[in-house]
Motif scaffolding. Structure first.
Motif, mmCIF file in Angstrom:
data_model
loop_
_atom_site.group_PDB
_atom_site.id
_atom_site.type_symbol
_atom_site.label_atom_id
_atom_site.label_comp_id
_atom_site.label_asym_id
_atom_site.label_seq_id
_atom_site.Cartn_x
_atom_site.Cartn_y
_atom_site.Cartn_z
ATOM 1 N N TYR A 83 -29.783 -2.114 -28.753
ATOM 2 C CA TYR A 83 -28.584 -2.689 -29.108
ATOM 3 C C TYR A 83 -27.335 -2.120 -28.479
ATOM 4 O O TYR A 83 -26.642 -3.143 -27.806
ATOM 5 C CB TYR A 83 -28.403 -2.483 -30.722
ATOM 6 C CG TYR A 83 -27.016 -2.977 -31.040
ATOM 7 C CD1 TYR A 83 -26.472 -4.398 -31.335
ATOM 8 C CD2 TYR A 83 -25.952 -2.002 -31.529
ATOM 9 C CE1 TYR A 83 -25.309 -4.782 -31.759
ATOM 10 C CE2 TYR A 83 -24.575 -2.457 -32.124
ATOM 11 C CZ TYR A 83 -24.629 -3.764 -31.995
ATOM 12 O OH TYR A 83 -23.292 -4.146 -32.400
ATOM 13 N N LEU A 84 -27.245 -0.864 -28.266
ATOM 14 C CA LEU A 84 -26.212 -0.297 -27.478
ATOM 15 C C LEU A 84 -26.147 -0.514 -25.974
ATOM 16 O O LEU A 84 -25.148 -0.914 -25.496
ATOM 17 C CB LEU A 84 -26.193 1.263 -27.674
ATOM 18 C CG LEU A 84 -25.663 1.652 -29.360
ATOM 19 C CD1 LEU A 84 -25.584 3.189 -29.377
ATOM 20 C CD2 LEU A 84 -24.270 1.033 -29.538
ATOM 21 N N GLU A 85 -27.374 -0.711 -25.537
ATOM 22 C CA GLU A 85 -27.599 -1.082 -24.015
ATOM 23 C C GLU A 85 -27.267 -2.471 -23.934
ATOM 24 O O GLU A 85 -26.800 -2.702 -23.005
ATOM 25 C CB GLU A 85 -29.160 -0.813 -23.657
ATOM 26 C CG GLU A 85 -29.485 0.463 -23.504
ATOM 27 C CD GLU A 85 -31.183 0.770 -23.413
ATOM 28 O OE1 GLU A 85 -31.729 -0.325 -23.077
ATOM 29 O OE2 GLU A 85 -31.562 1.922 -23.317
ATOM 30 N N MET A 86 -27.637 -3.367 -24.755
ATOM 31 C CA MET A 86 -27.171 -4.756 -24.830
ATOM 32 C C MET A 86 -25.555 -4.949 -24.784
ATOM 33 O O MET A 86 -24.821 -5.636 -23.949
ATOM 34 C CB MET A 86 -27.922 -5.683 -26.000
ATOM 35 C CG MET A 86 -27.299 -7.029 -25.944
ATOM 36 S SD MET A 86 -25.951 -7.715 -26.739
ATOM 37 C CE MET A 86 -26.017 -6.885 -28.177
ATOM 38 N N LEU A 87 -24.979 -4.142 -25.408
ATOM 39 C CA LEU A 87 -23.478 -4.236 -25.715
ATOM 40 C C LEU A 87 -22.909 -3.846 -24.311
ATOM 41 O O LEU A 87 -21.761 -4.113 -23.923
ATOM 42 C CB LEU A 87 -23.140 -3.354 -26.920
ATOM 43 C CG LEU A 87 -23.225 -3.794 -28.251
ATOM 44 C CD1 LEU A 87 -22.610 -2.822 -29.138
ATOM 45 C CD2 LEU A 87 -22.402 -5.131 -28.567
ATOM 46 N N ALA A 88 -23.318 -2.826 -23.729
ATOM 47 C CA ALA A 88 -23.160 -2.275 -22.484
ATOM 48 C C ALA A 88 -23.021 -3.330 -21.403
ATOM 49 O O ALA A 88 -22.315 -3.265 -20.481
ATOM 50 C CB ALA A 88 -23.716 -1.018 -22.125
ATOM 51 N N GLU A 92 -16.899 -7.591 -19.000
ATOM 52 C CA GLU A 92 -15.754 -6.955 -19.392
ATOM 53 C C GLU A 92 -14.842 -7.914 -20.140
ATOM 54 O O GLU A 92 -14.579 -8.981 -19.541
ATOM 55 C CB GLU A 92 -14.953 -6.448 -18.099
ATOM 56 C CG GLU A 92 -13.947 -5.435 -18.316
ATOM 57 C CD GLU A 92 -13.547 -4.479 -17.172
ATOM 58 O OE1 GLU A 92 -12.625 -4.142 -17.118
ATOM 59 O OE2 GLU A 92 -14.707 -4.033 -16.604
ATOM 60 N N GLY A 93 -14.101 -7.425 -20.990
ATOM 61 C CA GLY A 93 -13.138 -8.455 -21.905
ATOM 62 C C GLY A 93 -13.850 -8.761 -22.867
ATOM 63 O O GLY A 93 -13.077 -9.494 -23.713
ATOM 64 N N PHE A 94 -15.239 -8.890 -22.775
ATOM 65 C CA PHE A 94 -15.824 -9.517 -24.106
ATOM 66 C C PHE A 94 -16.114 -8.469 -25.072
ATOM 67 O O PHE A 94 -16.729 -7.486 -24.556
ATOM 68 C CB PHE A 94 -17.073 -10.269 -23.589
ATOM 69 C CG PHE A 94 -17.756 -10.722 -24.696
ATOM 70 C CD1 PHE A 94 -17.496 -12.212 -25.260
ATOM 71 C CD2 PHE A 94 -18.846 -10.312 -25.356
ATOM 72 C CE1 PHE A 94 -18.047 -12.661 -26.347
ATOM 73 C CE2 PHE A 94 -19.494 -10.837 -26.553
ATOM 74 C CZ PHE A 94 -19.005 -11.940 -26.951
ATOM 75 N N SER A 95 -15.856 -8.369 -26.254
ATOM 76 C CA SER A 95 -16.123 -7.334 -27.289
ATOM 77 C C SER A 95 -16.505 -7.945 -28.444
ATOM 78 O O SER A 95 -15.977 -8.991 -29.000
ATOM 79 C CB SER A 95 -14.894 -6.269 -27.351
ATOM 80 O OG SER A 95 -13.852 -7.099 -27.658
ATOM 81 N N LEU A 96 -17.381 -7.212 -29.322
ATOM 82 C CA LEU A 96 -17.572 -7.927 -30.837
ATOM 83 C C LEU A 96 -16.734 -6.855 -31.512
ATOM 84 O O LEU A 96 -16.369 -5.804 -31.492
ATOM 85 C CB LEU A 96 -18.918 -7.571 -31.038
ATOM 86 C CG LEU A 96 -20.254 -8.460 -29.966
ATOM 87 C CD1 LEU A 96 -21.384 -8.037 -30.297
ATOM 88 C CD2 LEU A 96 -19.923 -9.794 -30.458
#
Length: 168
Positions: A83-88, A92-96
């Motif tokens: 999950y953390l790898e997917m978030l990385a 850029e600029g896209f965040s949950l």
């Protein structure tokens, strides 16, 4: 097993169980948490079934329950890393938001638990369709089963998703 018998089991074997779990986890606090979870799982099971549990080999029983919890722990850790790898990898600029992140993590854990309860062939069919994007015909050829069987396995997997309220 009455609460008194469980208390005695806890008193006599908790220290041993924590040591046993520490050998597998390498972390005292996590071993203590899983030891507590082991006894809680036993208590919950006994209250749910109402059956009297007579243990001839209590450490073997505790080790079996503890090992299942260790497997669950490592599976959750693996999911968390993925999950953390997917978030990385998000642009850029896209965040949950924290709420969206929590919901996504909970959904992954629900899906993992649901998949773990499926028969291996049903799980494989589901993952080939959902993750690899294979058609039912491709799955049938790859696994050497009929397309009708693939459809039946997918129906079983989707039913499990619905019954476990797993949302994608």
């Amino acid at each position: 097993m009455s609460d008194d018998r469980l208390g005695l089991l806890y008193t006599e074997h908790n220290r041993w169980l924590k040591g046993w779990l520490y050998q597998r986890l390498g972390c005292n606090s996590q071993a203590a948490d899983l030891a507590q979870d082991t006894f809680l799982r036993i208590l919950t099971s006994q209250r749910k079934t109402g059956e009297k549990l007579i243990l001839e080999r209590p450490r073997a029983y505790l080790a079996t329950v503890g090992q299942r919890l260790v497997c669950d722990y490592f599976r959750r850790q693996s999911l968390e890393r993925a999950y953390l790898e997917m978030l990385a990898t998000l642009p850029e600029g896209f965040s949950l938001s924290p709420e969206e992140q929590w919901h996504m993590r909970e959904t992954l854990l629900q899906l993992d638990a649901m998949l773990d309860r499926l028969k291996p062939v049903v799980r494989t069919v589901f993952l080939l369709a959902q993750l690899d994007g294979l058609t039912y015909l491709q799955i049938a050829r790859e696994l050497g089963i009929g397309e009708r069987t693939v459809k039946r396995h997918m129906a079983t997997a989707f039913e499990a998703c619905i019954l476990n309220d797993v949302t994608f």
